[in-house]
Design a protein around this motif. Structure first.
Motif: not given
Length: 352
Positions: A186-211
Motif C-alpha cells: 500500500p501507499g501511506g496509511e494516512e492517504y484515502t487512496y491507500s485504503r481504497l486500493r487495498i479494498g480493490g485488491y481484496r475485491e480482486g482476490l475474492e473475485a478470483a476465489g483466492i483467500a
C-alpha cells in the motif's frame, strides 16, 4: 469596448451581461457561455479589481503544494498544473500557487490565502482520510474541491481516479495468469487512496476465489527505497508471493532493486503491477505494467468543477470518478515457479 456595448450587441441588459460574466447562478449556463464568448469576440475585458469590488471575487483558484513530500516531484505535476491553468484560462480565471514544506505549513499557507482573499476557492490534492485542510475550509465556508476522497464527505466536492477498480483489475489479471500468492504494497496509511486500493485488491482476490492472507499486505511504501524494503519483506515469507501489486509506481520500481539483489527477475520469477503511469516505468527492464492517470485531464476537470462550486453549485452535484488506463508491459507474466520453489531459490540468496 464597454459592458454597455456588449449588452447592445446582444440585445440584453447590462445587468444580464454583468451577472453572466461574474458567474451568478441565476443566469443559465447557455446564456453565460453566449455572453462570455461574445464579450471575448468583441474584445471586452473587465477590470479585475473592479470586478472584485462588485462581486467579492478575485477570479482566482488556489493550490497549495507540499514540496518536501517524499514523492512531491512526481512527473505528472507539470501536466496537472497545465490542465488546471488551461481550464481556468478558458473561463478568464487565474491560478494562485503556493508551496510549503510540511503539512502544518500547508495548513498555515492555506489559512493565510483565505484571510488575504488571494483565491475564491481551493484545489486540494492528495487527500487524507482525516484532512485538516478540509476542516479549515469547511468551517469557513470556503469553496474547495478535492483530488481524491476523504472519510467524511460532508460538504465535499471531488474529482478522483478509481484506483480501487485498478487494483481489483490488477489482482484478477494476475490470478488469470495462474498466480495464487498475490501480495499488495500500500501507499501511506494516512492517504484515502491507500485504503481504497487495498479494498480493490481484496475485491480482486475474492473475485478470483483466492483467500485473503493479511501476511501478504506489505509495509507501506511511497519511494523506491521503501518499495525495495517492502518487496524483500514479502519475499522473506515462508510462502512468498509470486506476484505483487503496488499502490504507487515509485515503490514498484524499488522491487527491481530487490530482485537484482536476490538474483531473481521481475516478470519471470515475480510479477509486478502498479499504479500511476510515471515515465520511468517504461524504461525499467522489463517495462513496468501500470495503470496510468491522465493528469492533465484531472487538472482541467478540477478547475472546471471548482469554478462551478464557487458560482454556487452544490458540492454533492460535483463528484466525478474516472478510470485509470492499463499500460501493459513486461513486468507481469504467468508464474515460472511455484511459491514453494521460489522460497527454495530465495533461501540460496543473500541479503534477504
Amino acid at each position: 469596448m464597454t459592458i454597455a456595448d456588449v449588452a447592445a450587441h446582444l440585445g440584453v441588459t447590462k445587468s444580464t451581461v454583468s451577472r453572466a460574466l461574474n458567474g451568478y447562478p441565476d443566469i443559465a449556463e447557455a446564456t453565460r457561455l453566449r455572453i462570455s464568448r461574445a464579450a471575448e469576440r468583441l474584445g471586452y475585458r473587465p477590470l479585475s479589481h473592479a470586478q472584485a469590488i462588485r462581486t467579492g471575487r478575485v477570479r482566482s483558484l488556489g493550490l497549495v503544494l507540499q514540496i518536501d513530500d517524499e514523492d512531491s516531484a512526481r512527473p505528472f505535476l507539470a501536466n496537472f498544473i497545465a490542465g488546471v491553468t488551461q481550464a481556468a484560462s478558458d473561463e478568464n480565471w487565474t491560478i494562485t500557487i503556493a508551496t510549503a514544506e510540511s503539512e502544518k505549513g500547508v495548513r498555515e499557507t492555506l489559512s493565510r490565502l483565505v484571510d488575504e482573499h488571494k483565491a475564491d476557492g481551493f484545489i486540494l490534492p492528495r487527500t487524507l482520510l482525516h484532512d485538516k485542510r478540509v476542516e479549515i475550509l469547511r468551517a469557513q465556508n470556503v469553496p474547495f474541491i478535492m483530488f481524491g476522497r476523504t472519510a467524511d464527505p460532508t460538504g465535499c466536492a471531488w474529482y478522483d481516479i478509481k484506483g480501487e477498480d485498478a487494483m481489483r483489475a490488477a489482482t484478477t489479471r494476475l490470478a488469470s495468469f495462474g498466480h495464487t500468492r498475490i501480495a499488495h504494497v500500500p501507499g501511506g496509511e494516512e492517504y484515502t487512496y491507500s485504503r481504497l486500493r487495498i479494498g480493490g485488491y481484496r475485491e480482486g482476490l475474492e473475485a478470483a476465489g483466492i483467500a485473503f492472507d493479511p501476511a501478504l499486505i506489505g509495509p507501506p511504501a511511497l519511494t523506491r527505497q521503501a518499495g525495495d524494503r517492502a518487496t524483500r519483506a514479502l519475499l522473506a515469507l515462508p510462502e512468498p508471493p509470486t506476484a505483487i501489486t503496488f499502490a504507487v509506481d515509485r515503490a514498484a520500481l524499488g522491487a527491481y532493486w530487490a530482485a537484482q539483489a536476490l538474483n531473481i527477475r521481475i516478470g519471470a520469477d515475480v510479477s509486478v503491477i502498479a499504479y500511476d503511469g510515471v515515465p520511468e516505468g517504461a524504461y525499467a527492464d522489463p517495462g513496468l505494467t501500470t495503470f496510468a492517470v491522465n493528469s492533465r485531464q484531472a487538472g482541467e476537470r478540477l478547475a472546471t468543477l471548482l469554478i462551478k462550486r464557487i458560482r454556487g453549485a452544490a458540492p454533492e452535484e460535483l463528484r466525478e470518478l474516472a478510470p485509470a488506463t492499463l499500460i501493459e508491459r513486461g513486468s507481469d507474466r504467468p508464474p515460472r515457479l511455484t511459491p514453494a520453489a521460489l522460497a527454495r531459490h530465495l533461501k540460496t540468496q543473500t541479503n534477504i
